[in-house]
Scaffold this active site. Structure first.
Site, PDB file in Angstrom:
ATOM      1  N   LYS A   1       0.855  -1.191   0.000  1.00  0.00           N
ATOM      2  CA  LYS A   1       0.000   0.000   0.000  1.00  0.00           C
ATOM      3  C   LYS A   1       0.892   1.242   0.000  1.00  0.00           C
ATOM      4  O   LYS A   1       1.906   1.283   0.720  1.00  0.00           O
ATOM      5  CB  LYS A   1      -0.897  -0.025   1.232  1.00  0.00           C
ATOM      6  CG  LYS A   1      -1.970   1.063   1.274  1.00  0.00           C
ATOM      7  CD  LYS A   1      -2.860   0.898   2.513  1.00  0.00           C
ATOM      8  CE  LYS A   1      -3.993   1.894   2.566  1.00  0.00           C
ATOM      9  NZ  LYS A   1      -4.853   1.720   3.760  1.00  0.00           N
TER      10      LYS A   1
ATOM     11  N   SER B   1      -9.852   1.592   2.635  1.00  0.00           N
ATOM     12  CA  SER B   1      -8.977   2.372   1.793  1.00  0.00           C
ATOM     13  C   SER B   1      -7.886   1.574   1.083  1.00  0.00           C
ATOM     14  O   SER B   1      -7.317   2.069   0.107  1.00  0.00           O
ATOM     15  CB  SER B   1      -8.303   3.456   2.631  1.00  0.00           C
ATOM     16  OG  SER B   1      -7.383   2.882   3.550  1.00  0.00           O
TER      17      SER B   1
ATOM     18  N   SER C   1     -10.008  -0.723   6.852  1.00  0.00           N
ATOM     19  CA  SER C   1      -9.382  -0.501   5.546  1.00  0.00           C
ATOM     20  C   SER C   1      -8.630  -1.692   4.969  1.00  0.00           C
ATOM     21  O   SER C   1      -8.233  -1.645   3.803  1.00  0.00           O
ATOM     22  CB  SER C   1      -8.425   0.689   5.615  1.00  0.00           C
ATOM     23  OG  SER C   1      -9.147   1.897   5.526  1.00  0.00           O
TER      24      SER C   1
END
Lengths: 475, 100
Positions: free
Chosen positions: A75, A150, A174
């Site tokens: 990420k 997210s 997330s």
């Protein structure tokens, strides 16, 4: 799709080269990435160098590590030395960190090959990956739908076969929510099990890094590598990484499993999601677990408490983006104007909304009514879960009330987007571990995730239960 | 309750947060913040008399590391990432009220 453990075993034995494994995954990316946009950047050449180094280690007879040659997607809120790290924000566009996050060092030391940095909602604020400054990621199961967020890029990368493993961060769901929407496994470990050194901070009392994988076993392998004490993170628990893989198939006989009503029987949940939780419970019962329903009434207040605490902490953490030390600067005649102009130009709409919300909740006259009260409610939630865990070994619930929704469906209504996290925020507030396991499909044939929750440091039991659910799902 | 966030509130909070906002953003934020805070105010429904706040879920306090010197980040690399640098320092525009 070939799993991470199979790849590592083949690379370690010399049956396949890390370079060949990498090229296959880069080919998969070339094929579908234009439609999905899982990555902010694919690090093809850096990855080739890393794969060749693994192959050289194997040739020398050195131990290349437990994740030898396994492509891994990171990420893009985890710092990579000399390589772009943007948080999907204009304010950090072009920034190259002067150090690696601890998790990056650990996966590299284990032989994993970092293949790229994945897209996210800007600064991890969102539940659909539509809040990225660089455009949304799309769900590999249906590109008209969101991957969740997210960590939507990491979830989509695993679901699309771009990488067998990925790392995400979970502040209010997330990791787990995009895992559910993309049909992969996603884990939020106990707060403090994985070092956050080099994770760009969103809400520091909630943020935790965790793995994505196609299977429970692969997720366990990755958590064993990234977990364990790190002196560079003062919130890291002074214990070694949990041992997970060895006991994965020990079964669930005699375990006490509670279905959380407040995170399953809720308004707006799709019937097929609720049915999946019940079917997973039935599967556990058939495997010898004792299943009952349980009520955690304060969990109902999770979203309200979370959307005061998380923005408050974010407003403080994001004060560092001042146009002085890194990232964007918009010039102005004096410092305060430069700060304000830089932040206006650099932050997207949702980030500004949360900074404003958090600043308001912390401001004079409102602190006790909002932030203080939310912290006291957090105590009630934590105490209630601790009491429930005296009677139950693990809890199960829905991960997301719905399957993946259409792009744009919730962007005009911030509160509707926030309610996506209704089943996931309680575990962030309590600090307890939780994970999402794929279990069947719902409306439009889209994946459903079932959530497994456990008390602090209960990862070994949580993973055993997740494995049993995976088997009950016929995977 | 939804209209309790006024335009003046938004402008005041934006100033505290060092955030410049456009006219359209001030408008939409006063509505959105009002609606979100109205929802979040549900926390007031719980009786928290005598309940201590939780700032952090771990029972950790005062974590120390050994007081040993270790190298910091490489200065050149850090400065290379800054928008403006002069004589190995971060350069900023003048502070309010200061003579140039």
């Amino acid at each position: 799709m070939i799993g991470a453990r199979r790849i590592a075993a083949d690379v370690r034995s010399g049956a396949r080269s890390a370079r060949d494994v990498l090229e296959e995954h880069l080919d998969a990316i070339s094929g579908r990435e234009p439609d999905i946009h899982a990555f902010n950047v694919v690090l093809a050449d850096v990855a080739r160098g890393a794969a060749d180094a693994v192959d050289a280690a194997v040739a020398r007879g050195d131990d290349p590590g437990p994740l030898a040659g396994v492509p891994l997607a990171l990420k893009d809120n985890m710092c990579t030395h000399g390589l772009p790290t943007t948080c999907s924000s204009r304010i950090l566009e072009g920034w190259r960190p002067p150090y690696d996050a601890t998790v990056v060092e650990r996966v590299q030391a284990a032989g994993a090959v970092v293949i790229g940095k994945t897209n996210l909602d800007e600064f991890a604020m969102g539940s659909s990956t539509e809040n990225s400054a660089f455009g949304p990621t799309r769900n590999p199961h249906d590109v008209t739908r969101v991957p969740g967020g997210s960590s939507g890029g990491s979830a989509a990368a695993v679901a699309a076969g771009f990488a067998p493993l990925a790392l995400g961060s979970d502040t209010g769901g997330s990791i787990r929510q995009p895992a559910a929407l993309c049909g992969v496994v996603g884990v939020k470990p106990t707060y403090g099990v994985v070092s956050r050194y080099g994770l760009i901070a969103f809400a520091s009392s909630l943020d935790q890094i965790g793995p994505f994988a196609a299977t429970v076993e692969d997720a366990a392998s990755l958590l064993e590598v990234i977990g364990g004490h790190d002196p560079l993170d003062s919130t890291s628990i002074a214990r070694p990484a949990p041992e997970l893989v060895a006991g994965l198939d020990d079964g669930v006989s005699g375990l006490r499993v509670g279905i959380v009503g407040e995170m399953t029987e809720i308004e707006g949940i799709e019937p097929r999601v609720r049915d999946a939780v019940k079917a997973a419970a039935a599967g556990l019962e058939a495997a010898g677990a004792k299943v009952d329903t349980v009520s955690v009434p304060s969990a109902t207040y999770g979203i309200s408490a979370y959307y005061l605490i998380a923005p408050a902490e974010a407003s403080s953490n994001l004060a560092r983006y001042d146009g002085v030390r890194y990232g964007l600067r918009v010039d102005a005649d004096e410092v305060a104007h430069m700060n304000a102009a830089t932040r206006e130009a650099g932050f997207g709409r949702e980030v500004k909304r949360r900074i404003m919300l958090g600043t308001y909740a912390l401001s004079a006259g409102y602190y006790d009514e909002y932030y203080g009260q939310a912290q006291r409610v957090r105590t009630l939630i934590l105490r209630e879960f601790e009491r429930v865990y005296e009677e139950f070994d693990v809890l199960i619930a829905a991960t997301s009330p719905t399957v993946a929704f259409e792009l744009g469906a919730k962007t005009a209504d911030p509160l509707a987007m926030y309610l996506c996290d209704v089943c996931t925020v309680p575990a962030n507030l309590s600090g307890h571990p939780a994970m999402s396991v794929p279990f069947g499909t719902g409306d439009a044939g889209l994946p459903i995730g079932v959530q497994v929750l456990a008390p602090a440091l209960g990862e070994p039991t949580m993973f055993r239960v997740a494995r049993a659910i995976e088997q009950a799902a016929g995977r | 309750m939804a209209e309790r966030i006024t335009r003046a509130d938004v402008e005041h909070v934006a100033q505290l947060a060092r955030l410049a906002l456009g006219e359209e953003e001030i408008q939409s934020l006063s509505e959105e913040l009002g609606a979100i805070l109205e929802y979040a105010a549900q926390v007031s429904a719980l009786d928290t008399h005598d309940v201590p706040p939780t700032a952090h879920p771990l029972p950790l306090v005062n974590v120390f590391r050994p007081d040993e010197a270790r190298p910091g980040l490489p200065r050149d690399e850090v400065l290379a990432a800054a928008p403006d640098v002069q004589e190995n320092r971060f350069r900023v525009p003048r502070i309010l009220g200061e003579e140039p």
